[in-house]
Design a protein around this motif. Structure first.
Motif, PDB file in Angstrom:
ATOM      1  N   HIS A  15       0.808  -1.218   0.000  1.00 47.90           N
ATOM      2  CA  HIS A  15       0.000   0.000   0.000  1.00 47.90           C
ATOM      3  C   HIS A  15       0.843   1.271   0.000  1.00 47.90           C
ATOM      4  N   LYS A  16       2.128   1.145   0.292  1.00 50.66           N
ATOM      5  CA  LYS A  16       2.989   2.328   0.375  1.00 50.66           C
ATOM      6  C   LYS A  16       3.452   2.830  -0.989  1.00 50.66           C
ATOM      7  N   PHE A  17       3.342   2.001  -2.022  1.00 49.09           N
ATOM      8  CA  PHE A  17       3.826   2.403  -3.343  1.00 49.09           C
ATOM      9  C   PHE A  17       2.848   3.368  -4.007  1.00 49.09           C
ATOM     10  N   ARG A  18       3.387   4.416  -4.616  1.00 51.56           N
ATOM     11  CA  ARG A  18       2.572   5.410  -5.304  1.00 51.56           C
ATOM     12  C   ARG A  18       2.265   4.938  -6.720  1.00 51.56           C
ATOM     13  N   ALA A  19       1.070   5.235  -7.191  1.00 55.59           N
ATOM     14  CA  ALA A  19       0.654   4.804  -8.527  1.00 55.59           C
ATOM     15  C   ALA A  19       1.597   5.319  -9.602  1.00 55.59           C
ATOM     16  N   GLU A  20       2.114   6.544  -9.424  1.00 52.99           N
ATOM     17  CA  GLU A  20       2.980   7.126 -10.448  1.00 52.99           C
ATOM     18  C   GLU A  20       4.343   6.444 -10.535  1.00 52.99           C
ATOM     19  N   ASP A  21       4.678   5.599  -9.556  1.00 55.14           N
ATOM     20  CA  ASP A  21       5.945   4.876  -9.582  1.00 55.14           C
ATOM     21  C   ASP A  21       5.823   3.484 -10.182  1.00 55.14           C
ATOM     22  N   LEU A  22       4.629   3.109 -10.639  1.00 58.16           N
ATOM     23  CA  LEU A  22       4.405   1.773 -11.182  1.00 58.16           C
ATOM     24  C   LEU A  22       4.439   1.797 -12.698  1.00 58.16           C
ATOM     25  N   GLY A  23       5.160   0.822 -13.270  1.00 60.25           N
ATOM     26  CA  GLY A  23       5.249   0.702 -14.717  1.00 60.25           C
ATOM     27  C   GLY A  23       4.407  -0.446 -15.240  1.00 60.25           C
ATOM     28  N   ASP A  24       4.870  -1.088 -16.303  1.00 59.24           N
ATOM     29  CA  ASP A  24       4.145  -2.196 -16.927  1.00 59.24           C
ATOM     30  C   ASP A  24       4.229  -3.456 -16.070  1.00 59.24           C
ATOM     31  N   GLU A  25       3.332  -4.397 -16.332  1.00 54.97           N
ATOM     32  CA  GLU A  25       3.371  -5.682 -15.647  1.00 54.97           C
ATOM     33  C   GLU A  25       4.577  -6.497 -16.096  1.00 54.97           C
ATOM     34  N   LEU A  26       5.104  -7.302 -15.189  1.00 54.14           N
ATOM     35  CA  LEU A  26       6.153  -8.248 -15.540  1.00 54.14           C
ATOM     36  C   LEU A  26       5.538  -9.383 -16.342  1.00 54.14           C
ATOM     37  N   GLN A  27       6.165  -9.734 -17.426  1.00 56.76           N
ATOM     38  CA  GLN A  27       5.634 -10.790 -18.282  1.00 56.76           C
ATOM     39  C   GLN A  27       5.568 -12.113 -17.511  1.00 56.76           C
ATOM     40  N   GLY A  28       4.396 -12.699 -17.470  1.00 59.50           N
ATOM     41  CA  GLY A  28       4.209 -13.976 -16.802  1.00 59.50           C
ATOM     42  C   GLY A  28       3.868 -13.869 -15.329  1.00 59.50           C
ATOM     43  N   TRP A  29       3.804 -12.632 -14.808  1.00 61.35           N
ATOM     44  CA  TRP A  29       3.508 -12.440 -13.386  1.00 61.35           C
ATOM     45  C   TRP A  29       2.385 -11.422 -13.242  1.00 61.35           C
ATOM     46  N   PRO A  30       1.144 -11.851 -13.398  1.00 58.42           N
ATOM     47  CA  PRO A  30       0.001 -10.934 -13.351  1.00 58.42           C
ATOM     48  C   PRO A  30      -0.049 -10.124 -12.055  1.00 58.42           C
ATOM     49  N   GLY A  31      -0.257  -8.838 -12.184  1.00 58.45           N
ATOM     50  CA  GLY A  31      -0.355  -7.958 -11.027  1.00 58.45           C
ATOM     51  C   GLY A  31       0.959  -7.389 -10.556  1.00 58.45           C
ATOM     52  N   GLU A  32       2.073  -8.029 -10.923  1.00 59.51           N
ATOM     53  CA  GLU A  32       3.387  -7.527 -10.522  1.00 59.51           C
ATOM     54  C   GLU A  32       3.867  -6.519 -11.571  1.00 59.51           C
ATOM     55  N   ARG A  33       4.339  -5.355 -11.111  1.00 63.39           N
ATOM     56  CA  ARG A  33       4.673  -4.272 -12.042  1.00 63.39           C
ATOM     57  C   ARG A  33       6.058  -3.701 -11.739  1.00 63.39           C
ATOM     58  N   TRP A  34       6.717  -3.287 -12.810  1.00 64.81           N
ATOM     59  CA  TRP A  34       8.039  -2.684 -12.669  1.00 64.81           C
ATOM     60  C   TRP A  34       7.928  -1.378 -11.895  1.00 64.81           C
ATOM     61  N   LEU A  35       9.005  -1.034 -11.185  1.00 68.75           N
ATOM     62  CA  LEU A  35       9.036   0.167 -10.360  1.00 68.75           C
ATOM     63  C   LEU A  35       9.991   1.210 -10.920  1.00 68.75           C
ATOM     64  N   ASN A  36       9.669   2.455 -10.659  1.00 65.02           N
ATOM     65  CA  ASN A  36      10.604   3.553 -10.917  1.00 65.02           C
ATOM     66  C   ASN A  36      11.660   3.508  -9.821  1.00 65.02           C
ATOM     67  N   ILE A  37      12.778   2.859 -10.091  1.00 63.10           N
ATOM     68  CA  ILE A  37      13.780   2.594  -9.056  1.00 63.10           C
ATOM     69  C   ILE A  37      14.617   3.816  -8.707  1.00 63.10           C
ATOM     70  N   SER A  38      14.363   4.938  -9.380  1.00 61.64           N
ATOM     71  CA  SER A  38      15.020   6.194  -9.014  1.00 61.64           C
ATOM     72  C   SER A  38      14.143   7.058  -8.113  1.00 61.64           C
ATOM     73  N   SER A  39      12.914   6.639  -7.899  1.00 59.40           N
ATOM     74  CA  SER A  39      11.979   7.420  -7.088  1.00 59.40           C
ATOM     75  C   SER A  39      12.407   7.424  -5.618  1.00 59.40           C
ATOM     76  N   PRO A  40      12.514   8.595  -4.989  1.00 54.69           N
ATOM     77  CA  PRO A  40      12.825   8.644  -3.548  1.00 54.69           C
ATOM     78  C   PRO A  40      11.836   7.843  -2.709  1.00 54.69           C
ATOM     79  N   SER A  41      10.574   7.807  -3.132  1.00 55.29           N
ATOM     80  CA  SER A  41       9.573   7.047  -2.402  1.00 55.29           C
ATOM     81  C   SER A  41       9.875   5.550  -2.458  1.00 55.29           C
ATOM     82  N   VAL A  42      10.219   5.055  -3.650  1.00 56.76           N
ATOM     83  CA  VAL A  42      10.562   3.639  -3.804  1.00 56.76           C
ATOM     84  C   VAL A  42      11.812   3.304  -2.990  1.00 56.76           C
TER      85      VAL A  42
END
Length: 319
Positions: A134-161
């Protein structure tokens, strides 16, 4: 009076030229420094432009040796009796899911048995259902990982992440982990929807190492071949999946040269339990895999494991 004014003008010009010359020298020096700092540090063709200065592993941080034996179980909680703890296989290291074991006595019991514990979490992807999802911000979420429904790439440069990742490292320290296995730092190699770069992954690894080593935790590099030359000097081990299958185990040689272990996993057909001898041999004797700590697993990463001596074990887990 004219000669005096002329002399003043000459002196003024000389002062101006001196100032201009000094400024040019400073700018040139800064320019050269910037150019050097942006130059690729390894000249190895990996394509990254970041450079991380080598640093010694702090004395209190566990540094495993090449060939260290291990088992990895990520889909279940290990079932170890509190009164008379025992575990199979009798290997030196267990790689387990951090969140599944944060409220159990498993890590303490493994320590009683003299085992080291690597705690797994994803550092580069959002997983629904984790205690801190619940702590992850929507704007830090990217596309889904192929083969892993619901799991999404993160903006790994985000201070929040990065803040969330530091909290995860703090949790790993608090529950007694000896090391972390941060997964999915190779988003730059995948369709991620965030334009992630290898330099961002290098920076993430450096961040994780700083925060983990400060808490006396070792850090492993998971896959991400392209950035090995940039980070091999600062991480303590590698975790690799399927280099035998994809015929690229040789890319991990820098870890062997650095006297650091490679915890290697292959997922051949038939696992668990019905792996053909040829497939086992291919996993254990792949070109470039000499010195690896190889395990043969099912993709679900449950309790079953096969080793290169042909032995198989089913680690007891809660179902």
């Amino acid at each position: 009076m004219r000669p005096v004014n002329e002399a003043r003008r000459r002196r003024s010009k000389l002062v101006i030229w001196a100032v201009v010359t000094a400024l040019l020298v400073v700018c040139l020096a800064l320019g050269l420094g910037l150019g050097l700092s942006l130059r690729h540090g390894s000249d190895d063709g990996s394509g990254s432009s970041s450079t991380i200065s080598p640093r010694p592993t702090p004395a209190a941080v566990w540094q495993p040796e090449p060939g260290t034996t291990w088992q990895i179980v990520l889909n279940s909680v290990l079932d170890i009796d509190d009164d008379t703890p025992t575990v199979t296989p009798d290997v030196a290291v267990f790689d387990i899911d951090m969140f599944l074991h944060q409220d159990s006595t498993v890590i303490a019991n493994l320590h009683k048995l003299g085992k080291k514990i690597i705690c797994y979490f994803s550092a580069g992807s959002y997983e629904p259902g984790r205690p801190d999802s619940h702590k992850f911000r929507a704007e830090d979420l990217g596309d889904e990982l192929q083969g892993w429904p619901g799991e999404r790439w993160l903006n790994i440069s985000s201070p929040s992440v990065l803040s969330i990742m530091e909290e995860r490292i703090e949790l790993a320290s608090r529950i007694g982990c000896d090391a972390i296995d941060p997964d999915n730092i190779d988003g730059y190699q995948n369709a991620n929807g965030l334009d992630l770069t290898s330099d961002e992954s290098i920076a993430l690894v450096s961040f994780l190492v700083d925060k983990a080593n400060d808490r006396n935790l070792a850090v492993g590099l998971k896959n991400a071949f392209d950035i090995i030359p940039d980070v091999v000097d600062i991480v303590q081990f590698a975790v690799n999946e399927q280099c035998a299958q994809y015929k690229n185990c040789g890319n991990l040689k820098p870890f062997i040269k650095a006297n650091k272990p490679i915890f290697h996993i292959e997922y051949p057909k038939g696992a668990p339990g019905k792996v053909a001898a040829a497939d086992s041999d291919g996993a254990c004797n792949a070109r470039g895999s000499t010195g690896f700590s190889t395990v043969i697993k099912a993709m679900s990463l449950g309790g079953w494991v096969e080793y290169c001596d042909g032995g198989t074990v089913d680690t007891k887990v809660f179902t």
